[in-house]
Design an enzyme around this catalytic site. Structure first.
Site, PDB file in Angstrom:
ATOM      1  N   ASP A 100       2.400   2.199  -0.231  1.00 48.35           N
ATOM      2  CA  ASP A 100       2.564   0.904   0.411  1.00 48.35           C
ATOM      3  C   ASP A 100       1.391  -0.019   0.097  1.00 48.35           C
ATOM      4  OD1 ASP A 100       0.800   2.455   1.907  1.00 48.35           O
ATOM      5  OD2 ASP A 100       1.705   2.018   3.844  1.00 48.35           O
ATOM      6  N   ASP A 103      -5.912  -0.001  -0.673  1.00 43.30           N
ATOM      7  CA  ASP A 103      -6.951  -0.648   0.126  1.00 43.30           C
ATOM      8  C   ASP A 103      -8.307  -0.159  -0.385  1.00 43.30           C
ATOM      9  OD1 ASP A 103      -8.100  -2.108   2.169  1.00 43.30           O
ATOM     10  OD2 ASP A 103      -7.666  -0.648   3.724  1.00 43.30           O
TER      11      ASP A 103
HETATM   12  P1  IMP Z   1      -6.809   3.471   1.186  1.00 42.96           P
HETATM   13  O1  IMP Z   1      -6.908   4.957   1.104  1.00 42.96           O
HETATM   14  O2  IMP Z   1      -7.950   2.853   1.941  1.00 42.96           O
HETATM   15  O3  IMP Z   1      -6.549   2.788  -0.145  1.00 42.96           O
HETATM   16  O4  IMP Z   1      -5.607   3.131   2.129  1.00 42.96           O
HETATM   17  C1  IMP Z   1      -4.343   3.323   1.773  1.00 42.96           C
HETATM   18  C2  IMP Z   1      -3.511   3.596   2.998  1.00 42.96           C
HETATM   19  O5  IMP Z   1      -4.087   3.044   4.162  1.00 42.96           O
HETATM   20  C3  IMP Z   1      -2.177   2.941   2.845  1.00 42.96           C
HETATM   21  O6  IMP Z   1      -1.256   3.837   2.280  1.00 42.96           O
HETATM   22  C4  IMP Z   1      -1.816   2.564   4.247  1.00 42.96           C
HETATM   23  O7  IMP Z   1      -1.099   3.611   4.831  1.00 42.96           O
HETATM   24  C5  IMP Z   1      -3.127   2.420   4.964  1.00 42.96           C
HETATM   25  N1  IMP Z   1      -3.469   0.991   5.123  1.00 42.96           N
HETATM   26  C6  IMP Z   1      -4.331   0.263   4.396  1.00 42.96           C
HETATM   27  N2  IMP Z   1      -4.356  -1.010   4.793  1.00 42.96           N
HETATM   28  C7  IMP Z   1      -3.448  -1.099   5.801  1.00 42.96           C
HETATM   29  C8  IMP Z   1      -2.970  -2.184   6.613  1.00 42.96           C
HETATM   30  O8  IMP Z   1      -3.349  -3.361   6.485  1.00 42.96           O
HETATM   31  N3  IMP Z   1      -2.020  -1.861   7.526  1.00 42.96           N
HETATM   32  C9  IMP Z   1      -1.542  -0.597   7.692  1.00 42.96           C
HETATM   33  N4  IMP Z   1      -1.942   0.445   6.951  1.00 42.96           N
HETATM   34  C10 IMP Z   1      -2.893   0.193   6.011  1.00 42.96           C
HETATM   35 MG    MG Z   2      -0.124   5.188   3.798  1.00 44.95          MG
END
Ligand code: IMP
Ligand code: MG
Length: 175
Positions: A100, A103
């Site tokens: 999805d 981040d």
């Molecule tokens: P990362 O590991 O920080 O790249 O985050 C990825 C995961 O964090 C995504 O698959 C989302 O499930 C969650 N995530 C990141 N940003 C958001 C947001 O704005 N809303 C909800 N979930 C988020």
């Molecule tokens: Mg996720």
């Protein structure tokens, strides 16, 4: 404390972008590619994208992996856990990972490494939303739906503490 959701990307915009993404992705998929969607957040995106890919006459295999890093916070903990591994044999097969949101990058980087560990062939990555300003790894997705600013978003499968996944649009959660 009141919570409000400000619309950010409409159903119509999502729909048009998913159609275009499928057209970008289709020529890059080798026969037998396994699409691995990361749950829970990518379930709506995966469902829509797959049905668009079907129009491009591809032989598609779908599998899921449940990863978690967040808990019930709006910030990533940095630790990624496998709650459920994918079941299909990805050894020597190309993989398209779907998530999805990209981040910090920790989740997708972990998933790519995990697929390599399982012996996957070429690995492609696709995310519906990219928040490049928060990246902590050097990962870039091969396909991106929308690049968005550093906002906490919900809807279209994406939650805050398991809420709001059912919204048909993507909104900015304000508290
Ligand atoms: P990362 O590991 O920080 O790249 O985050 C990825 C995961 O964090 C995504 O698959 C989302 O499930 C969650 N995530 C990141 N940003 C958001 C947001 O704005 N809303 C909800 N979930 C988020
Ligand atoms: Mg996720």
């Amino acid at each position: 404390m009141t919570t409000s959701i400000e619309p950010l990307i409409s159903e119509t915009e999502i729909r048009a972008r998913v159609v275009a993404l499928a057209a970008e992705i289709a020529p890059r998929l080798q026969p037998g590619t396994v699409i691995v969607a990361l749950l829970k957040g990518a379930f709506v995106f995966a469902a829509d994208l797959l049905r668009e890919l079907a129009r491009h006459d591809l032989d598609i295999n779908l599998d899921f992996m449940v990863l978690s890093s967040y808990g019930n916070d709006t910030r990533s903990s940095g630790r990624v856990l496998i709650n459920l591994d994918c079941q299909k044999l990805v050894e020597n097969r190309d993989v398209l990972l779907l998530d999805d949101i990209l981040d910090s990058g920790n989740t997708l980087t972990f998933a790519v490494k995990h697929m390599r560990f399982k012996g996957a062939g070429h690995i492609l990555t696709c995310v519906l939303l990219d928040k490049p300003s928060r990246r902590q790894t050097d990962l870039q997705a091969d396909f991106v739906g929308f690049t968005i600013p550093d906002l906490f978003v919900v809807g279209y499968g994406i939650d805050y503490a398991e809420r709001f996944r059912e919204l048909p649009f993507i909104g900015h959660l304000k508290e």
